[in-house]
Design an enzyme around this catalytic site. Sequence first.
Site, PDB file in Angstrom:
ATOM      1  CG  ASP A  17      -2.035   0.977   1.170  1.00  0.00           C
ATOM      2  OD1 ASP A  17      -2.277   1.521   0.076  1.00  0.00           O
ATOM      3  OD2 ASP A  17      -2.678   1.216   2.201  1.00  0.00           O
ATOM      4  NE  ARG A  21      -1.353   6.584   1.069  1.00  0.00           N
ATOM      5  CZ  ARG A  21      -1.414   5.679   2.030  1.00  0.00           C
ATOM      6  NH1 ARG A  21      -1.217   6.039   3.278  1.00  0.00           N
ATOM      7  NH2 ARG A  21      -1.669   4.419   1.754  1.00  0.00           N
ATOM      8  CG  ASN A  65      -7.874  -2.477  -5.551  1.00  0.00           C
ATOM      9  OD1 ASN A  65      -6.963  -3.268  -5.333  1.00  0.00           O
ATOM     10  ND2 ASN A  65      -8.115  -1.453  -4.737  1.00  0.00           N
ATOM     11  CB  VAL A 192      -7.245  -6.672   8.103  1.00  0.00           C
ATOM     12  CG1 VAL A 192      -7.319  -7.954   7.337  1.00  0.00           C
ATOM     13  CG2 VAL A 192      -6.443  -6.854   9.388  1.00  0.00           C
ATOM     14  CD  GLU A 204       2.478 -12.471  16.773  1.00  0.00           C
ATOM     15  OE1 GLU A 204       2.562 -11.287  17.151  1.00  0.00           O
ATOM     16  OE2 GLU A 204       1.961 -13.374  17.457  1.00  0.00           O
TER      17      GLU A 204
END
Length: 237
Positions: A17, A21, A65, A192, A204
Amino acid sequence: MDSDKKAMPKHIGIIMDGNGRWAKKRGLPRTYGHKEGVKRVLDIVREAYRLEIPYLSLYAFSTENWKRPQKEIDNLMILLQSFLVKYIDELVENRVKLNIMGDISALDGKTRDLVEMALDRTSNGDKMILNIGLNYGGQDEIVRAARRIASLAQEGELDPESIDKTLFQSLLYTKDQPPLDLLIRPSGELRVSNFMLYQLAYSEFWFSNVLWPDFDEGVFNAAIDDYRTRDRRFGGL
Ligand code: FPP
């Protein structure tokens, strides 16, 4: 100290991700971020097989998406196509087996053909399974498994009493694979986003503010090192 470290993760998942940006910060179109992001896909896949990680799962394109502008979707598909064409030989040489999580029937013909070629060419890979989420959603995966179970029961091929986690797992895209040990999400988002919901029950989590195009081998190893300090109890003591 190395001797204090716990076992390496067997299965690592990454929600890639922050491409948009990363590009915006540089005044570039989003597509530049995706292009740079693909380079990190290659770096991290290489690092994973160097570290002998047996299962790596990457979230490339979600069932949500499709809401993005068609131009961006087309660009992502072209990047995936060229990745497969350029690096398929390397994947085969390194005995990587590609596995797609998601319904590829919804992809355009050219992308689908290349994905099928890559699945076929890598089908004998026995060192690492590379799962790529393509038109993938964790809820969708669970619903599909449930639908399959219902139809098997309806056809009289399955006794509802015999439905257990082993059966359920065998109907997921990650059939015969261990659950996720470590889920990595860069870019500062703490969620998530519908990724591997069934498989992450005891994984984890490791979050970082680094944007995916800046996610290099050092960051990947930092996540793994942190994982190796964790005390995993799986509900026990
Ligand atoms: C998230 O960044 C990234 C994606 C939706 C696409 C990830 C895909 C790739 C890196 C290329 C796929 C190719 C291969 C070879 C697997 P974003 O666009 O959501 O970034 P933002 O949150 O900053 O807008």
